[in-house]
Design a protein around this motif. Structure first.
Motif, mmCIF file in Angstrom:
data_model
loop_
_atom_site.group_PDB
_atom_site.id
_atom_site.type_symbol
_atom_site.label_atom_id
_atom_site.label_comp_id
_atom_site.label_asym_id
_atom_site.label_seq_id
_atom_site.Cartn_x
_atom_site.Cartn_y
_atom_site.Cartn_z
ATOM 1 N N ALA A 226 0.832 -1.208 0.000
ATOM 2 C CA ALA A 226 0.000 0.000 0.000
ATOM 3 C C ALA A 226 0.865 1.256 0.000
ATOM 4 O O ALA A 226 0.538 2.260 -0.645
ATOM 5 C CB ALA A 226 -0.923 -0.003 1.215
ATOM 6 N N VAL A 227 1.999 1.213 0.700
ATOM 7 C CA VAL A 227 2.876 2.392 0.810
ATOM 8 C C VAL A 227 3.674 2.611 -0.468
ATOM 9 O O VAL A 227 3.732 3.732 -1.007
ATOM 10 C CB VAL A 227 3.816 2.233 2.016
ATOM 11 N N PHE A 228 4.297 1.572 -0.977
ATOM 12 C CA PHE A 228 5.227 1.718 -2.106
ATOM 13 C C PHE A 228 4.595 1.393 -3.463
ATOM 14 O O PHE A 228 5.183 1.672 -4.503
ATOM 15 C CB PHE A 228 6.437 0.810 -1.902
ATOM 16 N N GLY A 229 3.376 0.794 -3.448
ATOM 17 C CA GLY A 229 2.753 0.379 -4.703
ATOM 18 C C GLY A 229 3.183 -1.032 -5.075
ATOM 19 O O GLY A 229 4.218 -1.521 -4.618
ATOM 20 N N ALA A 230 2.375 -1.686 -5.925
ATOM 21 C CA ALA A 230 2.697 -3.061 -6.326
ATOM 22 C C ALA A 230 1.778 -3.473 -7.460
ATOM 23 O O ALA A 230 0.750 -2.838 -7.728
ATOM 24 C CB ALA A 230 2.541 -4.013 -5.142
ATOM 25 N N ASP A 231 2.165 -4.536 -8.165
ATOM 26 C CA ASP A 231 1.294 -5.186 -9.136
ATOM 27 C C ASP A 231 0.750 -6.459 -8.487
ATOM 28 O O ASP A 231 1.535 -7.339 -8.085
ATOM 29 C CB ASP A 231 2.059 -5.539 -10.412
ATOM 30 N N VAL A 232 -0.571 -6.553 -8.360
ATOM 31 C CA VAL A 232 -1.213 -7.652 -7.640
ATOM 32 C C VAL A 232 -2.073 -8.454 -8.596
ATOM 33 O O VAL A 232 -2.857 -7.883 -9.380
ATOM 34 C CB VAL A 232 -2.074 -7.111 -6.476
ATOM 35 N N LYS A 233 -1.968 -9.780 -8.543
ATOM 36 C CA LYS A 233 -2.783 -10.650 -9.370
ATOM 37 C C LYS A 233 -4.166 -10.822 -8.735
ATOM 38 O O LYS A 233 -4.283 -11.106 -7.542
ATOM 39 C CB LYS A 233 -2.139 -12.022 -9.525
ATOM 40 N N VAL A 234 -5.221 -10.685 -9.555
ATOM 41 C CA VAL A 234 -6.604 -10.868 -9.105
ATOM 42 C C VAL A 234 -7.305 -11.793 -10.097
ATOM 43 O O VAL A 234 -7.123 -11.658 -11.314
ATOM 44 C CB VAL A 234 -7.352 -9.517 -9.043
ATOM 45 N N LEU A 235 -8.082 -12.731 -9.581
ATOM 46 C CA LEU A 235 -8.860 -13.611 -10.457
ATOM 47 C C LEU A 235 -10.240 -13.021 -10.690
ATOM 48 O O LEU A 235 -10.925 -12.605 -9.751
ATOM 49 C CB LEU A 235 -8.996 -15.005 -9.826
ATOM 50 N N ASP A 236 -10.658 -12.973 -11.972
ATOM 51 C CA ASP A 236 -12.012 -12.508 -12.261
ATOM 52 C C ASP A 236 -12.994 -13.660 -12.035
ATOM 53 O O ASP A 236 -12.617 -14.747 -11.579
ATOM 54 C CB ASP A 236 -12.112 -11.931 -13.679
ATOM 55 N N PHE A 237 -14.275 -13.450 -12.355
ATOM 56 C CA PHE A 237 -15.310 -14.432 -12.042
ATOM 57 C C PHE A 237 -15.119 -15.744 -12.799
ATOM 58 O O PHE A 237 -15.501 -16.810 -12.314
ATOM 59 C CB PHE A 237 -16.691 -13.849 -12.364
ATOM 60 N N ASP A 238 -14.496 -15.681 -13.975
ATOM 61 C CA ASP A 238 -14.254 -16.885 -14.776
ATOM 62 C C ASP A 238 -12.934 -17.567 -14.432
ATOM 63 O O ASP A 238 -12.556 -18.553 -15.078
ATOM 64 C CB ASP A 238 -14.279 -16.535 -16.270
ATOM 65 N N GLY A 239 -12.212 -17.039 -13.443
ATOM 66 C CA GLY A 239 -10.951 -17.647 -13.040
ATOM 67 C C GLY A 239 -9.746 -17.159 -13.810
ATOM 68 O O GLY A 239 -8.649 -17.703 -13.650
ATOM 69 N N ASN A 240 -9.913 -16.149 -14.648
ATOM 70 C CA ASN A 240 -8.791 -15.585 -15.393
ATOM 71 C C ASN A 240 -8.067 -14.535 -14.549
ATOM 72 O O ASN A 240 -8.700 -13.725 -13.865
ATOM 73 C CB ASN A 240 -9.282 -14.951 -16.695
ATOM 74 N N ALA A 241 -6.746 -14.551 -14.612
ATOM 75 C CA ALA A 241 -5.951 -13.618 -13.808
ATOM 76 C C ALA A 241 -5.821 -12.271 -14.506
ATOM 77 O O ALA A 241 -5.594 -12.190 -15.714
ATOM 78 C CB ALA A 241 -4.568 -14.196 -13.543
ATOM 79 N N VAL A 242 -5.989 -11.209 -13.737
ATOM 80 C CA VAL A 242 -5.720 -9.858 -14.226
ATOM 81 C C VAL A 242 -4.722 -9.217 -13.260
ATOM 82 O O VAL A 242 -4.671 -9.568 -12.072
ATOM 83 C CB VAL A 242 -7.008 -9.004 -14.307
ATOM 84 N N THR A 243 -3.907 -8.323 -13.767
ATOM 85 C CA THR A 243 -2.906 -7.655 -12.937
ATOM 86 C C THR A 243 -3.421 -6.279 -12.537
ATOM 87 O O THR A 243 -3.701 -5.433 -13.391
ATOM 88 C CB THR A 243 -1.574 -7.517 -13.684
ATOM 89 N N LEU A 244 -3.572 -6.087 -11.244
ATOM 90 C CA LEU A 244 -4.057 -4.816 -10.701
ATOM 91 C C LEU A 244 -2.859 -3.989 -10.240
ATOM 92 O O LEU A 244 -2.066 -4.450 -9.409
ATOM 93 C CB LEU A 244 -4.993 -5.090 -9.527
ATOM 94 N N ARG A 245 -2.690 -2.814 -10.834
ATOM 95 C CA ARG A 245 -1.555 -1.958 -10.479
ATOM 96 C C ARG A 245 -1.963 -1.051 -9.318
ATOM 97 O O ARG A 245 -2.800 -0.153 -9.462
ATOM 98 C CB ARG A 245 -1.110 -1.146 -11.683
#
Length: 327
Positions: A226-245
């Motif tokens: 939260a302090v420095f920022g990051a790229d976080v993997k999130v799964l959508d409803f179909d199970g596909n990964a998206v990268t949240l910046r």
């Protein structure tokens, strides 16, 4: 039992727990409450009670049938005459022919015929079947993606239940109402069938929520992320990964929008709204504890000074597909 005799011997108002002067709205309200409680698919379902409720509503829930029913009950406990074409009453055995009842006779004639297997004067009037209503519980996934299932409804011709196929449209909301044309009670005298209305109860999901066509989900992040920022993997409803910046300085509860990953309906496709939840560790190594204590000692915090929090719209998120290619 002959339907005319049943009218004399059955109090449909009592079956629904209402008074005989109840409004149409109160009748429908009482029916829906009892049908929901006693439907065979519910945990406390009672099929026989559900049939009684449905039979009562089929009569007093229809304005024409209700008028004829009320008048028939007003005439008193008159036993039906042996010819079944009129009513006989009392030891004197006087009879009333349907033809002598004027407008009421026309109603009875159209509803029942003349008692000799023939229609009333002018032939049997086509009458539309009564609409039916039932409830259906479905999973969150079936509500989002759509499905085909069945519901059980009363079958007046057999006295039992019949099963009707229901196509659940993708994106149906909790409490949504699906209309199945012609799947209600059968019409009489050549009249059309009524409709069946299915009220949908959607079970909650352990991970996702709904906001219209948008899906909502929460993702945990660490304090350093939260302090420095990051790229976080999130799964959508179909199970596909998206990268949240996650940008530096992201507060807890901040919501990001991943476009086009929501619920798809005929009106369009919604988005995936991702809220970040900063996880506070409960077990620390000695090095972690020392680092956090050092941070505490040098932190000059003014966050409890009463500043008004700003409510920002969800920000678009940069995301990647499962192959990791930036889009």
């Amino acid at each position: 039992m002959d339907p005319r005799r049943e009218w004399f011997e059955t109090d449909y108002y009592a079956a629904l727990g209402i008074s005989s002067d109840a409004s149409d709205k109160d009748i429908t309200k009482a029916y829906r409450k009892l049908a929901r409680k006693h439907h065979p698919d519910s945990s406390a379902g009672d099929e026989e009670r559900f049939k009684q409720i449905s039979a009562a509503y089929d009569v007093i829930g229809d304005s024409d049938k209700r008028a004829a029913y009320d008048e028939a009950r007003r005439l008193g406990p008159a036993g039906l005459g042996p010819q079944m074409g009129g009513f006989a009453s009392g030891p004197g055995g006087f009879s009333i022919r349907i033809e002598d009842l004027g407008d009421l006779g026309g109603i009875f004639g159209n509803l029942f015929g003349d008692g000799r297997g023939r229609a009333g004067r002018g032939g049997s009037m086509p009458m539309r079947g009564h609409d039916l209503e039932t409830r259906l519980g479905i999973s969150f996934r079936d509500a989002v993606s759509g499905a085909v299932t069945e519901v059980a409804v009363p079958d007046a011709s057999t006295g039992g239940m019949r099963h009707v196929k229901v196509r659940i449209p993708a994106g149906v909301d909790d409490g949504g109402r699906i209309r199945l044309a012609g799947k209600g009670s059968a019409g009489s005298g050549g009249g059309p069938n009524g409709d069946l209305f299915v009220l949908v109860d959607v079970a909650p999901d352990a991970d996702f929520g709904r906001d219209g066509r948008n899906l909502t989900v929460s993702v945990p992040i660490t304090f350093p992320e939260a302090v420095f920022g990051a790229d976080v993997k999130v799964l959508d409803f179909d199970g596909n990964a998206v990268t949240l910046r996650i940008p530096p300085g992201t507060p807890a509860g901040k919501t990001f929008r991943v476009r086009g990953r929501g619920v798809t309906t005929r009106r369009g496709t919604g988005d995936l709204l991702v809220s970040v939840d900063i996880v506070v560790p409960t077990k620390l190594s000695s090095a972690e504890q020392a680092a956090i204590e050092a941070l505490r000692d040098v932190t000059d915090f003014e966050g409890r000074s009463g500043r008004r929090q700003r409510e920002a719209d969800p920000e678009p998120a940069t995301f990647a597909d499962t192959a990791g290619a930036q889009r």
